[in-house]
Structure formats: C-alpha cells, structure tokens
Design a protein around this motif. Sequence first.
Motif, PDB file in Angstrom:
ATOM      1  N   VAL B 146       0.844  -1.109  -0.001  1.00 15.79           N
ATOM      2  CA  VAL B 146      -0.075  -0.147   0.102  1.00 15.79           C
ATOM      3  C   VAL B 146       0.899   1.207   0.123  1.00 15.79           C
ATOM      4  O   VAL B 146       0.453   2.232  -0.487  1.00 15.79           O
ATOM      5  N   THR B 147       1.883   1.215   0.736  1.00 16.15           N
ATOM      6  CA  THR B 147       3.089   2.309   0.626  1.00 16.15           C
ATOM      7  C   THR B 147       3.408   2.606  -0.769  1.00 16.15           C
ATOM      8  O   THR B 147       3.420   3.880  -1.234  1.00 16.15           O
ATOM      9  N   ARG B 148       3.894   1.435  -1.448  1.00 19.36           N
ATOM     10  CA  ARG B 148       4.216   1.802  -2.856  1.00 19.36           C
ATOM     11  C   ARG B 148       3.381   2.294  -3.826  1.00 19.36           C
ATOM     12  O   ARG B 148       3.455   3.090  -4.558  1.00 19.36           O
ATOM     13  N   VAL B 149       1.946   1.779  -3.532  1.00 21.18           N
ATOM     14  CA  VAL B 149       0.884   2.242  -4.249  1.00 21.18           C
ATOM     15  C   VAL B 149       0.686   3.642  -4.449  1.00 21.18           C
ATOM     16  O   VAL B 149       0.499   4.478  -5.178  1.00 21.18           O
ATOM     17  N   MET B 150       0.612   4.241  -3.116  1.00 22.39           N
ATOM     18  CA  MET B 150       0.202   5.525  -2.731  1.00 22.39           C
ATOM     19  C   MET B 150       1.316   6.519  -3.330  1.00 22.39           C
ATOM     20  O   MET B 150       1.242   7.467  -3.648  1.00 22.39           O
ATOM     21  N   LEU B 151       2.680   5.961  -2.959  1.00 22.62           N
ATOM     22  CA  LEU B 151       3.902   6.820  -3.236  1.00 22.62           C
ATOM     23  C   LEU B 151       3.693   6.796  -4.929  1.00 22.62           C
ATOM     24  O   LEU B 151       4.074   8.083  -5.581  1.00 22.62           O
ATOM     25  N   GLU B 152       3.439   5.789  -5.522  1.00 20.55           N
ATOM     26  CA  GLU B 152       3.598   5.851  -7.177  1.00 20.55           C
ATOM     27  C   GLU B 152       2.223   6.851  -7.587  1.00 20.55           C
ATOM     28  O   GLU B 152       2.524   7.745  -8.385  1.00 20.55           O
ATOM     29  N   ALA B 153       1.033   6.654  -6.822  1.00 18.34           N
ATOM     30  CA  ALA B 153       0.170   7.477  -7.296  1.00 18.34           C
ATOM     31  C   ALA B 153       0.540   9.012  -7.167  1.00 18.34           C
ATOM     32  O   ALA B 153       0.109   9.919  -7.781  1.00 18.34           O
ATOM     33  N   LEU B 154       0.880   9.454  -5.979  1.00 15.07           N
ATOM     34  CA  LEU B 154       1.348  10.985  -5.438  1.00 15.07           C
ATOM     35  C   LEU B 154       2.206  11.248  -6.698  1.00 15.07           C
ATOM     36  O   LEU B 154       2.176  12.310  -6.979  1.00 15.07           O
ATOM     37  N   SER B 155       3.238  10.403  -7.028  1.00 12.36           N
ATOM     38  CA  SER B 155       4.306  10.675  -7.973  1.00 12.36           C
ATOM     39  C   SER B 155       3.856  11.097  -9.154  1.00 12.36           C
ATOM     40  O   SER B 155       4.355  11.705 -10.055  1.00 12.36           O
ATOM     41  N   LYS B 156       2.706  10.568  -9.339  1.00 11.24           N
ATOM     42  CA  LYS B 156       1.893  10.894 -10.793  1.00 11.24           C
ATOM     43  C   LYS B 156       1.349  12.196 -11.165  1.00 11.24           C
ATOM     44  O   LYS B 156       0.917  12.597 -12.167  1.00 11.24           O
ATOM     45  N   LEU B 157       0.979  12.721  -9.769  1.00 10.33           N
ATOM     46  CA  LEU B 157       0.267  14.134  -9.781  1.00 10.33           C
ATOM     47  C   LEU B 157       1.295  15.062  -9.839  1.00 10.33           C
ATOM     48  O   LEU B 157       1.580  15.859  -8.868  1.00 10.33           O
ATOM     49  N   THR B 158       2.253  15.147 -11.138  1.00 12.72           N
ATOM     50  CA  THR B 158       3.185  15.923 -11.061  1.00 12.72           C
ATOM     51  C   THR B 158       2.911  17.368 -11.048  1.00 12.72           C
ATOM     52  O   THR B 158       3.914  18.179 -10.804  1.00 12.72           O
ATOM     53  N   PHE B 159       1.633  17.756 -11.100  1.00 15.81           N
ATOM     54  CA  PHE B 159       1.354  19.290 -10.860  1.00 15.81           C
ATOM     55  C   PHE B 159       1.308  19.793  -9.464  1.00 15.81           C
ATOM     56  O   PHE B 159       1.095  20.924  -9.109  1.00 15.81           O
ATOM     57  N   LEU B 160       1.180  18.712  -8.598  1.00 15.17           N
ATOM     58  CA  LEU B 160       1.035  19.146  -7.094  1.00 15.17           C
ATOM     59  C   LEU B 160       2.447  19.537  -6.635  1.00 15.17           C
ATOM     60  O   LEU B 160       3.650  19.154  -7.085  1.00 15.17           O
ATOM     61  N   PRO B 161       2.590  20.217  -5.563  1.00 18.47           N
ATOM     62  CA  PRO B 161       3.478  20.530  -5.012  1.00 18.47           C
ATOM     63  C   PRO B 161       4.195  19.011  -4.139  1.00 18.47           C
ATOM     64  O   PRO B 161       3.624  18.067  -4.320  1.00 18.47           O
ATOM     65  N   GLY B 162       5.623  18.805  -3.715  1.00 18.61           N
ATOM     66  CA  GLY B 162       6.165  17.675  -3.255  1.00 18.61           C
ATOM     67  C   GLY B 162       5.531  17.098  -1.959  1.00 18.61           C
ATOM     68  O   GLY B 162       4.791  17.853  -1.284  1.00 18.61           O
ATOM     69  N   PHE B 163       5.468  15.694  -1.894  1.00 20.53           N
ATOM     70  CA  PHE B 163       5.114  15.005  -0.590  1.00 20.53           C
ATOM     71  C   PHE B 163       6.142  14.684   0.259  1.00 20.53           C
ATOM     72  O   PHE B 163       7.247  13.991  -0.394  1.00 20.53           O
TER      73      PHE B 163
END
Lengths: 451, 451
Positions: B146-163
């Motif tokens: 689940v950690t990997r899935v959410m990291l990957e999902a967040l990294s695809k939202l390239t227009f958002l600030p960093g997480f």
Amino acid sequence: MSKPRPLSGFPEFLPAQRSVEREVVETLARTFELHGFSGIETRAVEPMDQLLRKGDTSKEVYVLKRLQDTEAGKDAGMGLHFDLTVPFARYVLENAGKLEFPFRRYQIQKVWRGERPQEGRFREFMQADIDIVGQGELPFHHDVEVTRVMLEALSKLTFLPGFRLQVNNRKLLQGFYAGLGLDDVDEAMRLVDKLDKLPVEKVREMLLAEAGLTADQADKVLGLADICTPDDSFVEQVRALGVTHELLDEGLAELAQLVRECQDLVTDTVRIEADLKIARGLDYYTGTVFETRLDGYESLGSICSGGRYDALASDGKNTYPGVGISLGVSRVLVPLLNKGVLVADRSVPSAVLVALVDESSRASATAVATALRANGVPCEVAATASKFGKQIRYAERRGIPFVWFTQDDGTHQVKDIRSGDQVTATPDAWTPPAEDLRPQVVTNTASKENK
Amino acid sequence: MSKPRPLSGFPEFLPAQRSVEREVVETLARTFELHGFSGIETRAVEPMDQLLRKGDTSKEVYVLKRLQDTEAGKDAGMGLHFDLTVPFARYVLENAGKLEFPFRRYQIQKVWRGERPQEGRFREFMQADIDIVGQGELPFHHDVEVTRVMLEALSKLTFLPGFRLQVNNRKLLQGFYAGLGLDDVDEAMRLVDKLDKLPVEKVREMLLAEAGLTADQADKVLGLADICTPDDSFVEQVRALGVTHELLDEGLAELAQLVRECQDLVTDTVRIEADLKIARGLDYYTGTVFETRLDGYESLGSICSGGRYDALASDGKNTYPGVGISLGVSRVLVPLLNKGVLVADRSVPSAVLVALVDESSRASATAVATALRANGVPCEVAATASKFGKQIRYAERRGIPFVWFTQDDGTHQVKDIRSGDQVTATPDAWTPPAEDLRPQVVTNTASKENK
C-alpha cells in the motif's frame, strides 16, 4: 459485530458489478466531453427553501441535523438534493458572472429521496444529467443537440438492452388543446399523462367528467395521443385531425426538425420516435419533452427524461432558459446487475497474476509487475508463494486471465489460463490483447430468462 | 430568486477547477487499478450505531430525517458517513462470503462531518482510500504494497507540490516504551503525538506531570521522537538509546523493511522518511502508521494518513486485518484551487470550435464535429453564426485552442488561435497534438506568491 444487512433502497455493488457501473459512467462522461460538456459536481446539500420550491416533492427530502447540535435548528435549513436540476439551477445563478453561456454541463452524482423503496425506485441512486443553459435566450438547435448527445451516449452502451427515446413538444400539445377550445389545458395534459397507467377508456371518462371536455374534444385529444411515428410523418396525421393554432404550428415544426435531425443516429437498438402522448406530468417544461423506455424493462417506466425549460433559473436581472435530459443510471443498472443480466468477466482490474516461486523472490516478482504496469497492464503479485496450481486457482477465482511465471534461468513465461496457451515473454515488452486489458462487461441472457 | 451564496464548509468548483479534480481522481483510480485494486462505492449512509462505535467522533455526524416522517424516529437510525473506513469495514463483513481475500479495494467518495469549517477542514469533502484486507491473516508485505501504491499515485500528480510520506510503527513505539518500563504506554503515545502542535519543552513537562515519567524516561521518549531518517539508518540511532524489547525489535525490522523496499520510488518531489514521532493519536493502529505533509502547505496537517489494523472488522467467526491509507483529495485541492495555484487551461473539454458561416450550414458543421469526435477530438459547433472575429473570441474566452473553418469550396482550415497558425485539414484525418486533446493542469506559482 454480527453480520450487517443491506439497507432497503440503498443499493450497493460487489466489485465486479461496480466495474460495470464504472464502465457506464466513464462511457457517458467521455461522450459528453466529446461534445464539449463540462463536468461539474455540486455539494450534496441545498438549503431547504430551495428544495421545497416544487411543493409536491417535499415529502421526499432527507433533512440533515448535526447529532450534537446544541444550538437548536442551526443546521435545520439543509437537506440532501433529490435531483440534479435544483442544484444546477442554483449553481448557475451563484456563478453566473464566472460562467460562459451557452453553458454545457454534465453531472453524474448520487441523489437521495426518502420515499418507499420499490422496483426501480431507490432512496439513494445515481443520475447522469446533461443540460445546455443560455443567458436570456437559447436557440432551438440546442434541443436537437442534447437529444443527439444522449442518443450517441446510449448507443455506446452496447451491452445494455435497446432504448426507445420518445419525444414530444409542449407547444404542440398546448396549441392543439387551445385550438380545440379547451378551458383547462394543464388539466387535460395531466390526464393524458395517465395513459401509461390507465386504460384509454378510463382516461376518456376523466377527460369528460373532470376536465369538462365534449365527446368530440375528448376523441381528438385521444386521437392526438395515439399518434406515434419514427419520423416526421406525425405532422400529416396531426393535420388530419383538423385543429389549427399558431402554437401548434410552432410545436409541429420544432418536433419535426428534432426527429429529422436525429435520424442518422437511429440504429436497431437505439431509436427515436415522436410520441404525442408524452406530456411529463407536472414538470415545468415549455417545449421539447423526453421520455425513454428500456426494451424488455418497460415496467421500470422512463429511464431517461427531460425537456426544455424557458426559465431553468432567474435572478430578476437575467433569465436562464435550458434544455436537458437526465439518465437514471441506477434505475437501469440495479435491476440488470441484481438479475445477473450484466456482469464483468473479472472481479479485479488485474489482467495478470505474477506467480511467486518462494517468498524470497517477491522483490523480483514486484519488478516484473512494475515493468508490466509501465506498459499499462494492471497486475498483482501472488499473495503467498503457494504451489503453482493453487496460485492458478487464485487467478481463476478472480477471473484474472493470465499468470506470469519466472523460470530458474531468469526467462519468463505467460500462460492464458482460459486456453492453457503458454508463451515466452519479457516483462517490458509483453501486453495482453486489448480486450483483456480491462474487465469486460458481459451480458448473460440466460440469467435474464431464469430469474 | 436572488443570487445564492456559497455554504461555508461545502466547497464547489467552477468547471475549470473541477477538471483539475477530475484529472486527480482519474490518475489515482488508474494507478490503483494498475495495482489490482478494485473500485467500490458504498452508500452515503450508515446506521448510527455503526457511526458511533468510535465515541469521540459522535459530535461530527450528520443525522438524516425524512421531512414528513409521520412515524417518528423511523429513519432516525441513519447518518452520513464521516470517513470511508467505517463503511468499508461494514461492507467487508456484509459481503465476506462473496469477496476474495486478500481483498484490495480503492474508494473515492465524498464524506461529511458536521464540524466547524476552518482551513483544510470541510463539512463535505472527498477522500481517496486504498486498503488491503485479509481473512484471518495479512502478511507484512502488504504494508509495503500500500505504501508503494500511494507513493506511485502521488508521484503521478506531477502538478502538485512535493510530498513527504512519514512512516512509523506502533510496535516500535510500544516496544520502546515497554522496554523503558513506562506504566501507561497509550498516555505517553498520546502526549508524543502533540509534538506537532506544542514545543518540545511543554511535551516534556506533560510527560513528567501527566504520564508520571522520570526525567531519564522522558529524555529517551523525546530522543526517540527526534529520530527521522530517509533510510533505515534510524535503526542504529534507536539502538544507541540502549532500550531493548522483543516488540521493539519487531517494529524496527518492519519499519526498516518498509523504508528499504520503497527507496526505488523516491524522487525529488516524493520522499519517504522514518519519522519516529508519528503516532496517529487515538486511532486504532497496531503496526505501520502513515502521515504525509505537502511541501509548502505544512499548516494543512497530514493530507494522507493511515496504517495497519489487526482487526479492521470482526464477525465473531473471522477477524479481518487490514492496512490502508487515505488521501484527503479536497484537503489538498481546495486551497490550491482557491488560491489559483492550480488551474486548467480551458473551462470546457472542447479542443476545437467548429465555426459557422451561417445558420443554414449548421448541419455540415455538425458533420465536421461528428467526424472529429469519431477520432476522439472533443469539439463543439459555434452557438451562433456571428462574425468570425466574434466566434474566435468565443473560443478564446473558453480557452479552446483551435477554430475550424469550412471554406466556400468545401475545403477546411484549422487555426491554432494561440499562435495564429492556420493549416488545411480534413475532418476525418486531423487531430490536435496529444497535449491539446484534454484540458491541461497548469501551475501558477505567481498566484501562490501573491495571495
């Protein structure tokens, strides 16, 4: 906690059923967007005074109350929306200065009604609405446009039964009734609207007794209601009844244009017809009106309805005419899914199960999965490194079509567990056939007949 | 009707803003599906006894009441869900016999809380949850998943600030506290959780006065909370504090594995760190815990949280352990959209406006539009046959990049109104550059600084 039971009127889907609903919603949204409709969502709640503007629906509203509301009644003014038209009208007025008109919007959301659950009626259900709204004016060609968009959207839902879109025009009815010399046009329209539920003889009696029509007037009103053509030949049939009125001419011209300009979209399964008994009861339509029947499920009533409003909204300064149509997504899908007529061919999005030799190879299996996903192939790694036969059954139970094996020498094989075919493959190059990428909706007519 | 005003705590978006939200939701759903997560939706309402199982949230629940409920209290037992975990746990129990375990699900829906609206807190908001649930047992590798899935999902939202995803493990905390000899482990954890809001000196005082710790114990507890590393070097730092306990060893091993096995997903904008002060307050987590900070918007608090439950649900016969993480979609997007940091480059899906010479050419313009749509190009036909300059301004106001002209001789030209470039084209062959097919999300850092 003991096993919870479903709440009557609040349908929920299992994953494979929900994937059918998601396919429907995505197909609708994609079609609406191809036609330039902007997707919006409105909040679930509206002030009660907005929700109660149409008095006859008041009993259906769910009112919200905060559990520990010490300031009594502070939130008492809010309720859940019971359709998407009231919130949309409010949204247009609230944002009028920031919207560009004509404003095309689609909106696919749940709505709530506190009515008694029965076939095709729910307390929570999903609707898909399209509307075009003008500021001050809205030419008639937009009536044709919304009709074409919804016909095209329905025709893309190839796994559903056929549709029959029934169109009429309030001007035609009102002009005809006025030309006949009726005193109470609305009352006559209300009674004609009952033809769906009552035998024609009963409606005739009511037209005479309740609306005070003469026998000749009643015959003509019922003669008009009896006209139904798949093309513009209804015009001639109406003319043959010998009634004339300026508004009737206008209505006939509009309806004939609408039916003509949609002919190129008619297929075996998606049809349009001018059905002159459609009146849409008490709703505030002023021109075009729509209803839609689902082939084989006529008892559901109209599953897609709408029409033209001369004033969707008004703020004193401006009036916003609109034309729109609303598809009852839940009304169509819930019976078909519950009867097993529609189902997805798998319960998970995964097209591939990456098998596991032993737990220590999970990292390399994850690397295979990552490579497949980079090419858009949904997949999952086996949950446990059980025997291969057990892993294949794991895939079978979920409907996953392919199982991926990594050999001791580092080469890979992928097996189609439906056919048994197994081929050598590489994770960064192999993709399944396009039809296996996503769950497919399959129709099961056997279930339909059995249940 | 006078102009309606927004309802505080119920954010709504204009079409261009909603298209950003839709892009986020679709990106999340696509990523979750690539990892084999099934999408489900649950009804908006739950029985009140379900909603009130966690006593501390009772004040936030919206209770439903039918407006004209003559049978008093008949519906009084229902309220709107305030998160997606309670309904999911109920869904798992209700459908356990029909689900395959481990069950991976994602769920992106609105939730409601009757709390006072403030920055980052709303009364209606959207959450995106992923969870994996087992029947009886759920191996630790699913925490990594689940950690990997959410990291990957967040990294695809390239227009958002960093997480910055902050991970900890309850076993590590509990084992460390137990090894230190603390009497009330929960109380210590609750106080450490306040380090985000209170100065460390204040928390130290409370550990001494309220939890009865010795000065040495308090120093060690705060020393542990001070450890934060982007890799597994935290293990060494914890060992240096000289505390030993079996549960501590287990927690250290799990957290180290989690951080190691996510390193390949770390980028400049999406990072993971073992942050040993994360405790997730009163939530019922039993192992891994997550929080997430959005770069530059730390005042929003955690925008993506979750963890491992040993018992997400239990029906007496079976226990269902789960691990999941919940992204606050509205919490992230509402401030960014309201400040104008994020915006779509057009307010309509249309990539092309098909211009109109005169009203009589509407049918041929519609044919052009139909051909473009057949190739997946969203477009609309001009609403009125005004002067071309006016039609071009109509496109400009909506951000539509291309205008299509049909010449008297039947040939076609398409103009990029941003560059002024105009080329000859045919409706069944021309498509815009891929990046112009859909509205693009653009980030506007100037707005961010100005507001």
